[in-house]
Design an enzyme around this catalytic site. Structure first.
Site, PDB file in Angstrom:
ATOM      1  N   GLU A   1     -43.600  71.800  62.159  1.00  0.00           N
ATOM      2  CA  GLU A   1     -44.913  72.259  61.713  1.00  0.00           C
ATOM      3  C   GLU A   1     -44.806  73.659  61.097  1.00  0.00           C
ATOM      4  OE1 GLU A   1     -47.565  71.117  60.973  1.00  0.00           O
ATOM      5  OE2 GLU A   1     -48.968  72.794  60.968  1.00  0.00           O
TER       6      GLU A   1
ATOM      7  N   GLU B   1     -45.525  74.657  52.318  1.00  0.00           N
ATOM      8  CA  GLU B   1     -46.630  74.084  51.551  1.00  0.00           C
ATOM      9  C   GLU B   1     -47.476  75.137  50.843  1.00  0.00           C
ATOM     10  OE1 GLU B   1     -49.652  71.844  53.700  1.00  0.00           O
ATOM     11  OE2 GLU B   1     -49.465  73.131  55.450  1.00  0.00           O
TER      12      GLU B   1
ATOM     13  N   LYS C   1     -45.839  74.658  57.244  1.00  0.00           N
ATOM     14  CA  LYS C   1     -46.800  75.715  56.894  1.00  0.00           C
ATOM     15  C   LYS C   1     -46.216  76.609  55.806  1.00  0.00           C
ATOM     16  CE  LYS C   1     -49.519  74.404  57.965  1.00  0.00           C
ATOM     17  NZ  LYS C   1     -49.923  73.223  58.480  1.00  0.00           N
TER      18      LYS C   1
ATOM     19  N   ASN D   1     -63.838  57.637  43.416  1.00  0.00           N
ATOM     20  CA  ASN D   1     -62.696  58.032  44.243  1.00  0.00           C
ATOM     21  C   ASN D   1     -61.953  56.759  44.607  1.00  0.00           C
ATOM     22  OD1 ASN D   1     -63.677  60.597  44.264  1.00  0.00           O
ATOM     23  ND2 ASN D   1     -64.189  60.655  46.451  1.00  0.00           N
ATOM     24  N   GLY D   2     -60.629  56.810  44.565  1.00  0.00           N
ATOM     25  CA  GLY D   2     -59.870  55.632  44.987  1.00  0.00           C
ATOM     26  C   GLY D   2     -59.057  55.072  43.834  1.00  0.00           C
TER      27      GLY D   2
ATOM     28  N   LYS E   1     -56.532  68.161  50.754  1.00  0.00           N
ATOM     29  CA  LYS E   1     -56.845  68.302  52.174  1.00  0.00           C
ATOM     30  C   LYS E   1     -56.957  66.943  52.849  1.00  0.00           C
ATOM     31  CE  LYS E   1     -58.128  70.599  55.802  1.00  0.00           C
ATOM     32  NZ  LYS E   1     -57.007  71.268  56.499  1.00  0.00           N
TER      33      LYS E   1
ATOM     34  N   TRP F   1     -58.413  64.402  41.396  1.00  0.00           N
ATOM     35  CA  TRP F   1     -57.005  64.650  41.708  1.00  0.00           C
ATOM     36  C   TRP F   1     -56.261  63.506  41.030  1.00  0.00           C
ATOM     37  CZ3 TRP F   1     -52.905  62.495  44.623  1.00  0.00           C
ATOM     38  CH2 TRP F   1     -51.907  63.392  45.026  1.00  0.00           C
TER      39      TRP F   1
ATOM     40  N   CYS G   1     -59.913  63.568  45.415  1.00  0.00           N
ATOM     41  CA  CYS G   1     -61.126  63.487  44.603  1.00  0.00           C
ATOM     42  C   CYS G   1     -62.375  63.643  45.468  1.00  0.00           C
ATOM     43  CB  CYS G   1     -61.206  62.142  43.916  1.00  0.00           C
ATOM     44  SG  CYS G   1     -59.755  61.774  42.954  1.00  0.00           S
TER      45      CYS G   1
ATOM     46  N   ARG H   1     -60.516  70.255  49.041  1.00  0.00           N
ATOM     47  CA  ARG H   1     -59.816  68.985  49.202  1.00  0.00           C
ATOM     48  C   ARG H   1     -58.659  68.842  48.223  1.00  0.00           C
ATOM     49  NH1 ARG H   1     -63.341  64.944  51.596  1.00  0.00           N
ATOM     50  NH2 ARG H   1     -62.190  63.369  50.467  1.00  0.00           N
TER      51      ARG H   1
ATOM     52  N   HIS I   1     -24.043  69.673  62.060  1.00  0.00           N
ATOM     53  CA  HIS I   1     -23.622  68.389  61.484  1.00  0.00           C
ATOM     54  C   HIS I   1     -23.891  68.311  59.987  1.00  0.00           C
ATOM     55  CE1 HIS I   1     -22.627  67.023  65.430  1.00  0.00           C
ATOM     56  NE2 HIS I   1     -23.849  67.336  65.866  1.00  0.00           N
TER      57      HIS I   1
HETATM   58  C1  G6P Z   1     -52.967  66.243  54.083  1.00  0.00           C
HETATM   59  C2  G6P Z   1     -53.384  67.618  54.560  1.00  0.00           C
HETATM   60  C3  G6P Z   1     -52.635  67.955  55.840  1.00  0.00           C
HETATM   61  C4  G6P Z   1     -52.862  66.888  56.891  1.00  0.00           C
HETATM   62  C5  G6P Z   1     -52.494  65.495  56.368  1.00  0.00           C
HETATM   63  C6  G6P Z   1     -52.970  64.416  57.307  1.00  0.00           C
HETATM   64  O1  G6P Z   1     -51.652  66.256  53.654  1.00  0.00           O
HETATM   65  O2  G6P Z   1     -53.113  68.585  53.563  1.00  0.00           O
HETATM   66  O3  G6P Z   1     -53.080  69.195  56.329  1.00  0.00           O
HETATM   67  O4  G6P Z   1     -52.101  67.172  58.016  1.00  0.00           O
HETATM   68  O5  G6P Z   1     -53.139  65.268  55.111  1.00  0.00           O
HETATM   69  O6  G6P Z   1     -54.363  64.402  57.293  1.00  0.00           O
HETATM   70  P1  G6P Z   1     -55.303  64.049  58.501  1.00  0.00           P
HETATM   71  O7  G6P Z   1     -56.673  64.380  57.981  1.00  0.00           O
HETATM   72  O8  G6P Z   1     -55.117  62.596  58.760  1.00  0.00           O
HETATM   73  O9  G6P Z   1     -54.909  64.891  59.644  1.00  0.00           O
END
Ligand code: G6P
Length: 601
Positions: free
Chosen positions: A478, A485, A482, A101-102, A596, A75, A2, A27, A501
């Site tokens: 990682e 997601e 990528k 927000n929250g 985000k 959100w 949000c 975000r 395994h």
């Molecule tokens: C969300 C974002 C990711 C990020 C994660 C942790 O899931 O989409 O890209 O790695 O949060 O966020 P931070 O801001 O703590 O790195």
């Protein structure tokens, strides 16, 4: 997640708020809304599901511009994605409008206790908050700020909020409050603003005031008054945001993600320039930090998502160079199930946004236990940087695409530099970083190669694997994140030795298996695993470094110090994910369901 923006005393509230909402889009959100008014008491209340562009169309058709207003991207947490649940929420008598927000943990109890006769139109906790303010102001005769404060005092301890409230009877005044969620007040001589993310309002002002947890601020067109949790007036620190509005624009790029992938070479140079002086001496990391870290018997890196993956690489630097045993933990696990700690732990919080709620929960808990901590964050002046004992910048620059790219490489680089301040890497790190920057560009120049790999290996595929050993296994996690997601190809990142395994049973004819092969010690074993999956029908795509290459490898990475190879190895994976997503006609920057900055626990 949000986002909040609010303005007062500006010439045209609507375009200002819509622009702010657009800047917050990255975000992640699923509905948006705005409430506008002017000093004559005219107003407009518009909400829409889906994109801000749809809200903008509806608002423009309405035609009202206003001089103050509040706006929100939601959100969904409490209640589905509907117009009724979108913010602002309002009181039944149309007097108060609130964005939030929250999460309010005890909203059901508050509703039952105080608002039994009130008709609710949404399923949100926010509507409970705004109805409470209205009850305390309208029925009980409290002033606006008293009513706001009373509502806040009733919220359960675990609640989190950034609130922005408007009373239609007091045009031009905004009431803001925050706890755990970020909220900033921006000041200028052409109106004042409130925002959950300074970058959203940077076109209006670069000067911001940080609100602390428990603060309430009253923002008028030409004044800002802040009161702390005890209702005492306080002066909160002003800071100037050092970003160029253009940093948050896409420029000629079709997507932020591609721009951010390309920026990684510059980011590497900026980091080196910040942390090394001309003579190659480290700078910018105070002795207070390194002394505390050297006293520790164990480092605990705590992070989420991509930042967690960066921590897995960083662990190697702290152990190998600084000789300090290091554990890496997922914040959402550690926060609610704290493992046994060593006698003298030191915490490192890795975060792009500096706002991740679970990481903050860990910081809060370990501080209570008296343990020292350092935040490495991309967004300075964020909650995690403010609340930790120490903070260092990661210097990736604004990252807008939900899929993190340059923040990952920047976090890896800054951890390497920090570890080198504690011990000896055995090579000239500054010189090597210059090389890393050059080689990043060499890889990002090969876009056509990765486009072709994505379009052939991943064509019509529903699942894929990234495999590696050691540091390559860490990067595989990682790389897989990528791809999955943004393209929605179900991808697992795997320590290659584990395949046999169980997981190898998933390999079918044509299953794409990407192998990251940059570590000499394990290269032979990994080649074996590539052969094993190939023998079972997998379409193997080997990404390897120059000295380890063999015929048939799909891409050869330039060579830098072996422990820095993760920084190069992740880039093909970022580009493959990008092109696979384009090939599926999906929105690269805004994958479904994701945010985000994850400010809920
Ligand atoms: C969300 C974002 C990711 C990020 C994660 C942790 O899931 O989409 O890209 O790695 O949060 O966020 P931070 O801001 O703590 O790195």
């Amino acid at each position: 997640m949000c986002g909040i923006v609010g303005v007062t005393g500006v010439e045209q509230a609507l375009p200002c708020l819509l622009h702010g909402l657009q800047k917050l889009e990255y975000r992640g959100y699923d509905s948006a809304g705005v409430y506008l008014m002017d000093n004559a008491g005219n107003d407009a209340y518009i909400r829409e599901k889906g994109r801000v562009a749809k809200l903008a169309e509806k608002a423009k058709a309405n035609g009202f511009i206003g001089t103050s207003g509040i706006a929100h991207t939601r959100w969904a947490t409490h209640g589905n994605v509907t117009i009724e649940n979108a913010h602002p929420q309002k009181s039944s008598d149309d007097r108060f409008y609130l964005v939030h927000n929250g999460v309010i943990e005890n909203y059901q109890e508050l509703k039952a206790e105080y608002l039994s006769g009130v008709h609710f139109v949404s399923e949100t906790d926010t509507e409970v908050a705004v109805q409470l303010v209205d009850k305390f102001a309208t029925e009980d005769g409290l002033s606006n700020v008293e009513a706001f404060r009373k509502m806040i005092s009733l919220l359960g301890d675990n609640s989190a909020y950034g609130f922005l409230l408007i009373d239609t009877k007091e045009p031009g005044t905004l009431f803001a409050a925050k706890k755990k969620s970020p909220l900033l007040v921006g000041v200028s001589d052409h109106g004042n603003v409130v925002t959950s993310d300074a970058a959203a309002m940077v076109d209006v002002t670069k000067e911001f005031i940080e609100l602390h947890d428990g603060d309430i601020a009253i923002i008028k067109p030409d004044s800002v008054a802040v009161y702390d949790a005890q209702a005492e007036p306080v002066d909160r620190q002003h800071f100037t945001l050092e970003i160029d509005p253009e940093d948050t624009d896409k420029g000629a790029y079709p997507y932020y993600m591609l721009k951010e992938i390309d920026e990684q070479a510059v980011v590497a140079r900026n980091i080196a320039a910040h942390y090394f002086d001309e003579e190659g001496q480290l700078q910018g990391i105070g002795c207070a930090i390194t002394d505390k870290m050297k006293e520790a018997d164990r480092l605990y890196i705590v992070a989420a998502g991509t930042s967690y993956h960066a921590g897995l690489v960083g662990k190697r630097y702290f152990e190998q160079w600084a000789k300090i045993p290091t554990e890496v933990h997922i914040a959402s696990e550690f926060a609610y199930d704290q493992p046994m700690l060593s006698a003298k732990p030191f915490f490192i919080f890795l975060s792009q946004s500096g706002e991740t709620a679970d990481s903050r929960e860990v910081l809060y808990n370990v501080k209570k236990q008296g343990f020292p901590g350092l935040t490495l964050a991309n967004v300075m002046n964020s909650t995690l940087t403010r609340e930790a004992d120490f903070a260092l910048p990661v210097l990736a620059g604004p990252e807008i695409a939900v899929a993190s790219t340059k923040a990952y490489t920047a976090q890896v680089l800054v951890q390497a530099i920090l570890a080198s301040a504690l011990g000896n890497p055995g090579f000239d790190l500054k010189a090597e970083l210059a090389k890393v920057a050059v080689e990043i560009s060499a890889i990002t120049d090969e876009k056509e190669t990765f486009k072709k790999i994505a379009e052939t290996a991943l064509k019509d595929q529903k699942s894929a694997f990234y495999i590696g050993r050691g540091l390559d296994a860490a990067v595989s996690l990682e790389a897989a994140l990528k791809l999955k997601e943004i393209s929605y190809v179900q991808t697992e990142g795997f320590a290659a030795g584990e395949l046999k395994h169980g997981t190898i049973s998933l390999i079918e004819d044509g299953t794409p298996v990407f192998a990251l092969l940059t570590q000499k010690k394990t290269a032979g074993l990994l080649r074996g695993e590539v052969a094993q999956v190939a023998a079972r029908g997998a379409n193997t795509v080997v990404i390897t470094s120059k000295s380890l290459t063999k015929d048939g490898d799909a891409f050869v990475l330039p060579e830098v110090a072996e422990l820095l190879m993760p920084i190069l190895a992740v880039i093909p994976a970022q580009l493959i994910a990008y092109y696979a997503t384009l090939d599926r006609n999906l929105d690269v920057d805004r994958p479904r369901n994701l945010a985000k900055s994850v400010t809920v626990q």
